[in-house]
Write an enzyme that holds these catalytic residues in place. Structure first.
Site, PDB file in Angstrom:
ATOM      1  N   GLY A 107      16.092   8.263 -43.303  1.00 36.18           N
ATOM      2  CA  GLY A 107      15.175   9.259 -42.751  1.00 36.18           C
ATOM      3  C   GLY A 107      13.755   8.739 -42.632  1.00 36.18           C
ATOM      4  O   GLY A 107      13.487   7.551 -42.846  1.00 36.18           O
ATOM      5  N   GLY A 133      18.499  11.625 -40.402  1.00 33.49           N
ATOM      6  CA  GLY A 133      18.206  10.189 -40.488  1.00 33.49           C
ATOM      7  C   GLY A 133      18.798   9.436 -39.310  1.00 33.49           C
ATOM      8  O   GLY A 133      19.704   9.922 -38.622  1.00 33.49           O
ATOM      9  N   LEU A 168      16.062  11.606 -52.066  1.00 35.28           N
ATOM     10  CA  LEU A 168      15.271  12.171 -50.974  1.00 35.28           C
ATOM     11  C   LEU A 168      16.123  12.954 -49.981  1.00 35.28           C
ATOM     12  O   LEU A 168      15.589  13.517 -49.018  1.00 35.28           O
ATOM     13  CB  LEU A 168      14.537  11.058 -50.218  1.00 35.28           C
ATOM     14  CG  LEU A 168      13.201  10.544 -50.765  1.00 35.28           C
ATOM     15  CD1 LEU A 168      13.357   9.927 -52.141  1.00 35.28           C
ATOM     16  CD2 LEU A 168      12.584   9.515 -49.815  1.00 35.28           C
ATOM     17  N   GLY A 197      24.274  13.781 -62.162  1.00 39.41           N
ATOM     18  CA  GLY A 197      25.475  13.354 -62.876  1.00 39.41           C
ATOM     19  C   GLY A 197      25.670  11.853 -62.814  1.00 39.41           C
ATOM     20  O   GLY A 197      26.053  11.208 -63.802  1.00 39.41           O
ATOM     21  N   TYR A 240      15.345  26.358 -48.204  1.00 36.40           N
ATOM     22  CA  TYR A 240      14.682  25.103 -48.585  1.00 36.40           C
ATOM     23  C   TYR A 240      13.795  25.305 -49.811  1.00 36.40           C
ATOM     24  O   TYR A 240      13.887  24.545 -50.793  1.00 36.40           O
ATOM     25  CB  TYR A 240      13.852  24.593 -47.409  1.00 36.40           C
ATOM     26  CG  TYR A 240      13.192  23.247 -47.640  1.00 36.40           C
ATOM     27  CD1 TYR A 240      13.958  22.094 -47.808  1.00 36.40           C
ATOM     28  CD2 TYR A 240      11.804  23.146 -47.684  1.00 36.40           C
ATOM     29  CE1 TYR A 240      13.350  20.861 -48.021  1.00 36.40           C
ATOM     30  CE2 TYR A 240      11.195  21.910 -47.889  1.00 36.40           C
ATOM     31  CZ  TYR A 240      11.971  20.782 -48.051  1.00 36.40           C
ATOM     32  OH  TYR A 240      11.370  19.565 -48.263  1.00 36.40           O
ATOM     33  N   GLN A 257      19.225  18.415 -71.804  1.00 38.08           N
ATOM     34  CA  GLN A 257      20.571  18.441 -72.366  1.00 38.08           C
ATOM     35  C   GLN A 257      21.235  17.073 -72.406  1.00 38.08           C
ATOM     36  O   GLN A 257      21.895  16.724 -73.386  1.00 38.08           O
ATOM     37  CB  GLN A 257      21.439  19.417 -71.562  1.00 38.08           C
ATOM     38  CG  GLN A 257      22.880  19.531 -72.064  1.00 38.08           C
ATOM     39  CD  GLN A 257      23.643  20.582 -71.273  1.00 38.08           C
ATOM     40  OE1 GLN A 257      23.124  21.648 -70.983  1.00 38.08           O
ATOM     41  NE2 GLN A 257      24.887  20.267 -70.921  1.00 38.08           N
ATOM     42  N   THR A 270       3.371  15.173 -44.767  1.00 35.33           N
ATOM     43  CA  THR A 270       3.318  13.718 -44.555  1.00 35.33           C
ATOM     44  C   THR A 270       3.608  13.414 -43.097  1.00 35.33           C
ATOM     45  O   THR A 270       4.423  14.095 -42.462  1.00 35.33           O
ATOM     46  CB  THR A 270       4.356  13.017 -45.462  1.00 35.33           C
ATOM     47  OG1 THR A 270       4.153  13.442 -46.816  1.00 35.33           O
ATOM     48  CG2 THR A 270       4.223  11.506 -45.382  1.00 35.33           C
ATOM     49  N   HIS A 276      10.718  12.356 -36.912  1.00 32.03           N
ATOM     50  CA  HIS A 276      11.626  12.877 -35.899  1.00 32.03           C
ATOM     51  C   HIS A 276      10.791  13.569 -34.824  1.00 32.03           C
ATOM     52  O   HIS A 276       9.934  14.404 -35.136  1.00 32.03           O
ATOM     53  CB  HIS A 276      12.604  13.857 -36.533  1.00 32.03           C
ATOM     54  CG  HIS A 276      13.870  14.033 -35.755  1.00 32.03           C
ATOM     55  ND1 HIS A 276      13.914  14.700 -34.547  1.00 32.03           N
ATOM     56  CD2 HIS A 276      15.136  13.604 -35.999  1.00 32.03           C
ATOM     57  CE1 HIS A 276      15.149  14.689 -34.094  1.00 32.03           C
ATOM     58  NE2 HIS A 276      15.916  14.036 -34.948  1.00 32.03           N
TER      59      HIS A 276
END
Length: 426
Positions: A107, A133, A168, A197, A240, A257, A270, A276
């Site tokens: 992206g 992307g 990202l 994870g 979002y 945890q 930014t 795009h």
């Protein structure tokens, strides 16, 4: 009475007539035979000529196919003999070289981060589903020994060995994340769970790319990291905004945890090359409209404010945060504030000769009225602040968009024929 040769005249006369008829038939046969032979021979010769031509054509086609195959083999061999040229990178030994995963690495922001990490000498694995992307953003690294590109959606689990993860992956512009709000929420929740994870399993440090949208339409100004925000949980932007808020919650739950090392960057507006073209943001909208001499559209009264940082400043901030020991959220943005009316005039002045008028349209629902980061924390703990001025950054962005417009209206030109400055914009 019926007449014939046999009842006409004497027997000698009849014999003479029969002989005469026989001679006539014989003469006729000899006269016609050359003609018959000519026709048969002519027909045979035409057929033979046709068959010969067909054989020659088939032989030529076979020969051409063989030559094409030989050329294809030669080209494949040449690709191995002549190495692809890559941007210069640093050399790191195995102790200093890291194996880094960048989700959403094809992206806008991700590809610039990949460039930075590759040039520093690290091994970089890009994971992207190419929703927003583009492979062209990272194609200059394809084939490099330190680079790997994986077409994968992080909503699905990923098994890989890495030292660091820059997470990202997520559509970031309103038209893109509103297109499929459920998918946006899943990317920022299920996708983030999968990456956290993975970080837990391989003991990797992970940076979560959050957003200034977690502040919603802020009631305090400027926004510091201690502000909890003012967000509409059921509005059009909620998929979002709330998705990123949950991503932050998940990050610190895993940190507490599972002892995962997490870093959280709250990224403000930014801009820069590789944006795009149709992402619906202020910068890309204004630049495209100005370059095409169309009316510059402002939603609302134009007094709402934004602060804009150049993409290279953001990359520096992300890397500084990852390498730091600071684990609380950090604002990464430019504290210099501009209202939208003022920004439109700046764009018009940079795009020389533009006659675009300014057109006001109804305000967008839940559009923040003021947006400016307090970057005291970034200055204190990361020693970071933006360096690229708005004028310098916008000129680079305008030049990039100008070339993209030309690219879309002209035949494709191989990169080897492009000027160096053209490649640098990519």
């Amino acid at each position: 009475m019926r007449y014939s040769v046999y009842n006409f005249g004497t027997s000698q006369q009849r014999a003479a007539i029969i002989c005469l008829l026989f001679l006539c038939l014989l003469a006729g046969y000899h006269l016609l035979q050359p003609l018959l032979k000519y026709e048969i021979n002519s027909k045979t010769k035409n057929e033979e000529k046709l068959l010969k031509n067909q054989r020659e054509v088939l032989s030529e086609i076979t020969s051409l196919k063989k030559k094409i195959n030989e050329l294809e083999i030669s080209l494949e061999q040449a690709e191995f003999r002549v190495p692809k040229t890559f941007p210069n990178i640093k050399f790191l030994n195995y102790k200093d070289r890291k194996r880094i995963l960048v989700t959403g690495g094809a992206g806008f922001v991700g590809s610039h981060l990949v460039d930075y990490l590759m040039k520093e000498g690290h091994e970089v694995i890009v994971v992207d589903n190419f929703f927003t992307g583009r492979k062209r953003n990272v194609e200059h690294w394809i084939g490099h020994g330190n680079f790997e590109l994986i077409h994968h959606d992080i909503v699905n689990p990923l098994t890989i060995e890495v030292d660091e993860i820059y997470h990202l992956a997520s559509p970031a512009s309103p038209p893109h994340y509103m297109l499929n709000p459920v998918k946006t929420i899943k990317t920022n929740t299920v996708g983030t769970i999968n990456m956290l994870g993975l970080a837990r399993r391989v003991n990797a440090k992970i940076l979560i790319a959050s957003t200034s949208e977690v502040y919603g339409d802020p009631e305090i100004h400027p926004q510091s990291e201690s502000y909890w925000g003012h967000v509409n949980p059921i509005g059009p932007r909620a998929c979002y905004d709330e998705g990123k808020r949950v991503a932050e919650t998940l990050s610190y739950a895993y940190a507490k945890q599972e002892k995962v090392q997490v870093r959280v960057a709250r990224i403000f507006n930014t801009y820069g090359p590789r944006m795009h073209m149709n992402d619906g943001r202020v910068v890309s909208n204004f630049i495209l409209q100005a370059l095409q001499n169309e009316s510059i559209t402002i939603y609302g009264h134009g007094k709402q404010t934004r602060s804009f940082q150049y993409v290279s400043d953001l990359v520096d901030g992300l890397v500084a945060l990852m390498n730091s020991s600071y684990s609380l959220p950090v604002n990464l943005g430019n504290p210099i504030e501009h209202n939208i009316d003022e920004f439109a005039q700046i764009i018009k002045s940079i795009v020389n000769g533009v006659n675009s008028s300014i057109k006001y349209l109804p305000a967008v629902e839940d559009d923040p009225q003021r947006r400016r980061p307090d970057i005291s924390r970034a200055k204190k703990y990361l020693n970071w602040e933006p360096k690229v001025s708005l004028d310098t950054g916008l000129r680079k962005a305008v030049e990039y968009f100008r070339r993209e417009i030309l690219r879309s209206s002209m035949p494709i030109v191989p990169q080897k024929f492009l000027k160096r400055e053209d490649k640098d914009l990519w």
